[in-house]
Design a protein around this motif. Structure first.
Motif, short mmCIF file in Angstrom:
data_model
loop_
_atom_site.label_atom_id
_atom_site.label_comp_id
_atom_site.label_asym_id
_atom_site.label_seq_id
_atom_site.Cartn_x
_atom_site.Cartn_y
_atom_site.Cartn_z
N MET A 1 0.79 -1.17 -0.10
CA MET A 1 0.03 -0.09 -0.02
C MET A 1 0.73 1.35 0.00
SD MET A 1 -3.38 0.58 2.53
CE MET A 1 -2.22 0.24 4.08
N ILE A 2 2.08 1.32 0.85
CA ILE A 2 2.98 2.27 0.89
C ILE A 2 3.44 2.46 -0.64
CG2 ILE A 2 5.03 3.22 1.78
CD1 ILE A 2 4.17 2.31 4.41
N LYS A 3 3.70 1.27 -1.20
CA LYS A 3 4.61 1.81 -2.65
C LYS A 3 3.62 2.33 -3.48
CE LYS A 3 7.41 -2.40 -2.54
NZ LYS A 3 7.73 -3.78 -2.73
N GLN A 4 2.21 2.10 -3.49
CA GLN A 4 1.22 2.61 -4.24
C GLN A 4 0.95 4.09 -4.03
OE1 GLN A 4 -0.13 1.24 -7.16
NE2 GLN A 4 -1.28 3.11 -7.53
N LYS B 1 3.39 5.87 -2.72
CA LYS B 1 4.57 6.70 -3.34
C LYS B 1 4.51 7.08 -4.89
CE LYS B 1 7.69 5.88 0.47
NZ LYS B 1 9.11 5.42 0.78
N LYS B 2 3.82 6.04 -5.62
CA LYS B 2 3.75 6.18 -7.04
C LYS B 2 2.83 7.41 -7.47
CE LYS B 2 4.05 1.47 -8.48
NZ LYS B 2 3.38 0.43 -8.99
N VAL B 3 1.61 7.50 -6.43
CA VAL B 3 0.81 8.72 -6.55
C VAL B 3 1.41 10.05 -6.18
CG1 VAL B 3 -1.60 9.55 -6.24
CG2 VAL B 3 -1.26 7.11 -6.60
N PHE B 4 2.07 10.09 -5.16
CA PHE B 4 2.75 11.24 -4.35
C PHE B 4 4.15 10.98 -4.05
CE2 PHE B 4 -1.68 10.65 -2.81
CZ PHE B 4 -2.23 11.90 -3.32
N LYS C 1 -0.50 6.82 6.34
CA LYS C 1 -0.50 8.31 7.06
C LYS C 1 1.01 8.67 6.89
CE LYS C 1 0.73 6.06 11.36
NZ LYS C 1 0.49 6.10 12.74
N LEU C 2 1.20 10.05 6.87
CA LEU C 2 2.36 10.84 6.70
C LEU C 2 2.75 11.17 8.31
CD1 LEU C 2 4.40 12.37 5.25
CD2 LEU C 2 3.04 14.26 5.16
N LEU C 3 3.93 10.73 8.56
CA LEU C 3 4.42 10.92 10.07
C LEU C 3 4.92 12.32 10.21
CD1 LEU C 3 5.94 7.58 10.33
CD2 LEU C 3 3.85 8.07 11.09
N VAL C 4 4.20 13.34 10.92
CA VAL C 4 4.89 14.59 10.90
C VAL C 4 5.58 14.79 12.30
CG1 VAL C 4 3.99 16.83 10.94
CG2 VAL C 4 3.24 15.34 9.29
N ARG C 5 6.48 15.49 12.65
CA ARG C 5 7.08 15.68 13.87
C ARG C 5 7.01 17.10 14.23
NH1 ARG C 5 9.42 11.39 11.70
NH2 ARG C 5 10.11 9.42 12.76
N THR D 1 6.44 12.44 -1.16
CA THR D 1 6.21 12.21 0.29
C THR D 1 7.38 11.18 0.98
OG1 THR D 1 4.80 10.54 -0.45
CG2 THR D 1 3.82 12.46 0.43
N THR D 2 7.69 11.49 2.05
CA THR D 2 8.48 10.62 2.94
C THR D 2 8.21 10.34 4.15
OG1 THR D 2 10.10 12.51 3.64
CG2 THR D 2 10.74 11.40 1.41
N ASP D 3 8.77 9.54 4.82
CA ASP D 3 8.06 9.02 6.17
C ASP D 3 6.88 8.78 6.44
OD1 ASP D 3 9.62 8.82 8.56
OD2 ASP D 3 9.31 10.84 9.32
N LEU D 4 6.49 7.70 5.63
CA LEU D 4 5.05 7.24 5.69
C LEU D 4 4.79 6.07 6.65
CD1 LEU D 4 4.27 7.11 2.06
CD2 LEU D 4 3.61 8.97 3.58
N GLY D 5 3.71 5.76 7.13
CA GLY D 5 3.34 4.51 7.85
C GLY D 5 2.09 4.17 7.52
N ALA D 6 1.68 2.93 7.83
CA ALA D 6 0.43 2.19 7.44
C ALA D 6 -0.48 1.55 8.53
CB ALA D 6 0.76 0.95 6.40
#
Length: 58
Positions: free
Chosen positions: A1-4, A6-9, A51-55, A12-17
């Motif tokens: 799901m994260i790979k898909q 990243k293809k669309v966006f 989700k996008l992990l934001v610190r 983006t970096t630092d993602l979680g599922a």
């Protein structure tokens, strides 16, 4: 799901599922909160999210 995702966006970096399995109560909504007997069951389905992990600095 994260790979898909990243293809669309691609920027983006630092993602979680997250995966949340579903549960069904065949007699209605939330009767277990009122002391009634509930026979819950699971089904082969889930809600999946990326989700996008934001610190944040405090």
């Amino acid at each position: 799901m994260i790979k898909q995702f990243k293809k669309v966006f691609p920027e983006t970096t630092d993602l979680g599922a997250v995966c949340s399995p579903l549960r069904v109560c065949p007699i209605g909504a939330h009767s277990d909160f009122q002391g009634g007997k509930v026979k819950g069951m699971t089904i082969d389905a889930s809600v999946d999210m990326v989700k996008l992990l934001v610190r944040m600095a405090i």
